[in-house]
Design an enzyme around this catalytic site. Structure first.
Site, mmCIF file in Angstrom:
data_model
loop_
_atom_site.group_PDB
_atom_site.id
_atom_site.type_symbol
_atom_site.label_atom_id
_atom_site.label_comp_id
_atom_site.label_asym_id
_atom_site.label_seq_id
_atom_site.Cartn_x
_atom_site.Cartn_y
_atom_site.Cartn_z
ATOM 1 N N HIS A 85 0.832 -1.217 0.000
ATOM 2 C CA HIS A 85 0.000 0.000 0.000
ATOM 3 C C HIS A 85 0.863 1.263 0.000
ATOM 4 O O HIS A 85 0.529 2.244 -0.660
ATOM 5 C CB HIS A 85 -0.955 0.007 1.192
ATOM 6 C CG HIS A 85 -1.851 -1.191 1.244
ATOM 7 N ND1 HIS A 85 -2.505 -1.580 2.372
ATOM 8 C CD2 HIS A 85 -2.186 -2.097 0.281
ATOM 9 C CE1 HIS A 85 -3.206 -2.682 2.113
ATOM 10 N NE2 HIS A 85 -3.023 -3.020 0.848
ATOM 11 N N HIS A 242 -9.559 -1.699 -4.364
ATOM 12 C CA HIS A 242 -8.424 -2.091 -3.520
ATOM 13 C C HIS A 242 -7.505 -3.072 -4.250
ATOM 14 O O HIS A 242 -6.280 -2.990 -4.129
ATOM 15 C CB HIS A 242 -8.858 -2.680 -2.176
ATOM 16 C CG HIS A 242 -7.662 -2.919 -1.316
ATOM 17 N ND1 HIS A 242 -7.047 -1.916 -0.603
ATOM 18 C CD2 HIS A 242 -6.886 -4.021 -1.154
ATOM 19 C CE1 HIS A 242 -5.967 -2.393 -0.033
ATOM 20 N NE2 HIS A 242 -5.836 -3.672 -0.337
ATOM 21 N N ASP A 246 -3.547 -2.699 -4.844
ATOM 22 C CA ASP A 246 -2.533 -3.740 -4.625
ATOM 23 C C ASP A 246 -1.701 -3.967 -5.891
ATOM 24 O O ASP A 246 -0.480 -4.141 -5.821
ATOM 25 C CB ASP A 246 -3.201 -5.067 -4.236
ATOM 26 C CG ASP A 246 -3.640 -5.100 -2.777
ATOM 27 O OD1 ASP A 246 -3.142 -4.296 -1.973
ATOM 28 O OD2 ASP A 246 -4.492 -5.952 -2.450
ATOM 29 N N HIS A 269 -1.459 -10.756 -4.973
ATOM 30 C CA HIS A 269 -0.038 -10.406 -4.828
ATOM 31 C C HIS A 269 0.877 -11.387 -5.546
ATOM 32 O O HIS A 269 1.870 -11.006 -6.142
ATOM 33 C CB HIS A 269 0.343 -10.373 -3.347
ATOM 34 C CG HIS A 269 -0.417 -9.338 -2.583
ATOM 35 N ND1 HIS A 269 -0.419 -8.012 -2.935
ATOM 36 C CD2 HIS A 269 -1.218 -9.433 -1.496
ATOM 37 C CE1 HIS A 269 -1.176 -7.330 -2.086
ATOM 38 N NE2 HIS A 269 -1.674 -8.174 -1.204
HETATM 39 ZN ZN ZN Z 1 -3.964 -4.574 -0.128
#
Ligand code: ZN
Length: 319
Positions: A85, A242, A246, A269
């Site tokens: 973040h 969000h 990311d 991720h």
């Molecule tokens: Zn995140």
């Protein structure tokens, strides 16, 4: 000196201190952001747990784990977790060079979004440096697939993020966001979107001694049939926003902004960092360019074209 242009590298005007909670340890943690020289890139300065400080560059080759959050490691025991973040805020606001000193091993979660980092950087001010910004220009598509997820980088004239998520629960469902990343789009559309999690998963993590700092203060928590946060959502599609945040943070580990479009379907991720390895291995799929030294006062940034950079960007091409 103007505050921002797409053409020149930047850093922050002064030191910045932020304190919060580590989402995994549950411990309080402080970070100090320091201005850095042109071409320094982003470096974390953390303790190795044996009384020494270690410098870990924000580089995808330093990723040691990308399951719950993105973790960087020096390979000798020093780690820094939950970097995504903060890195999203740095990339989103076009901060090229910074040193991040941490008195712990994770970046504080703040409110679960990048808003606190954006506000702090805005308060400190952004300082333009005398070196041109360099970009990773995508020349050929690079695609990877993994367990129902896919990620692809394609040639494009801007830094575009096209992110699709697809969850069974009707609380989320299928959501898609397609943006051209600029500082103003990042501030307005992305930076305030919070991380989210399912209550049943959070309980299992707590039982395992993980996610100890996660709470309704920093996570949108999904129950069986409702969102548990009393304040509700910040945007109807806060979840895909969000996931885009990311993706911006994870792709920032490329070492330079990407001139190309990123397409992610059911990503996370792990696949965000895998696409960088795939790109890096495919040497004919990218090159390094820098904005031509023509500043356009009308648009506020140089969008007149990009020239081949000489020499190659050391941080990206040192492998
Ligand atoms: Zn995140």
């Amino acid at each position: 000196m103007k505050l921002y242009s797409g053409e020149w590298q930047t850093t922050i005007d002064r030191d910045l201190v932020l304190s919060g909670t580590g989402v995994h340890s549950g411990k309080s943690v402080s970070i100090i952001l320091h201005p850095a020289e042109p071409d320094a890139g982003w470096t974390f300065v953390v303790s190795n747990g044996k009384g020494r400080t270690v410098r870990i560059p924000a580089d995808f080759r330093m990723v040691s784990n990308a399951t719950l959050c993105t973790v960087l490691s020096d390979g000798k025991g020093a780690i820094v977790a939950t970097v995504e973040h903060l890195l999203a805020a740095l990339r989103g606001l076009n901060i090229d060079n910074i040193e991040i000193e941490i008195d712990g091993n994770e970046v504080p979660i703040m409110d679960g979004s990048a808003a606190a980092f954006v506000d702090a950087i805005d308060e400190a001010g952004i300082c333009m440096l005398d070196e041109p910004r360099r970009w990773i220009k995508i020349l050929k598509p690079v695609r990877i697939e993994s367990g129902g997820s896919s990620a692809e980088l394609r040639p494009h004239h801007s830094s575009r993020f096209d992110v699709t998520i697809d969850f069974e629960t009707p609380l989320i469902g299928r959501q898609r966001l397609d943006i051209d990343l600029t500082p103003s789009v990042f501030r307005k559309e992305i930076s305030r979107a919070r991380t989210f999690g399912f209550m049943k998963d959070v309980k299992a993590l707590w039982a395992a001694g993980r996610a100890l700092g996660s709470s309704l203060e920093n996570t949108v928590a999904l129950g069986e049939d409702r969102i548990l946060n009393p304040e509700g959502l910040r945007y109807k599609n806060e979840f895909v926003r969000h996931k885009t945040l990311d993706a911006v943070g994870d792709l920032a580990l490329a070492g330079a902004p990407i001139l190309g479009s990123y397409h992610s379907v059911r990503g996370g991720h792990r696949i965000n960092t895998m696409i960088l390895s795939a790109l890096y291995e495919n040497r004919s799929a990218w090159t390094i360019v820098e904005a031509e030294s023509r500043y356009s006062p009308s648009t506020g940034h140089a969008d007149t074209g990009y020239a081949m950079a000489q020499p190659f960007f050391a941080a990206v091409d040192r492998g």
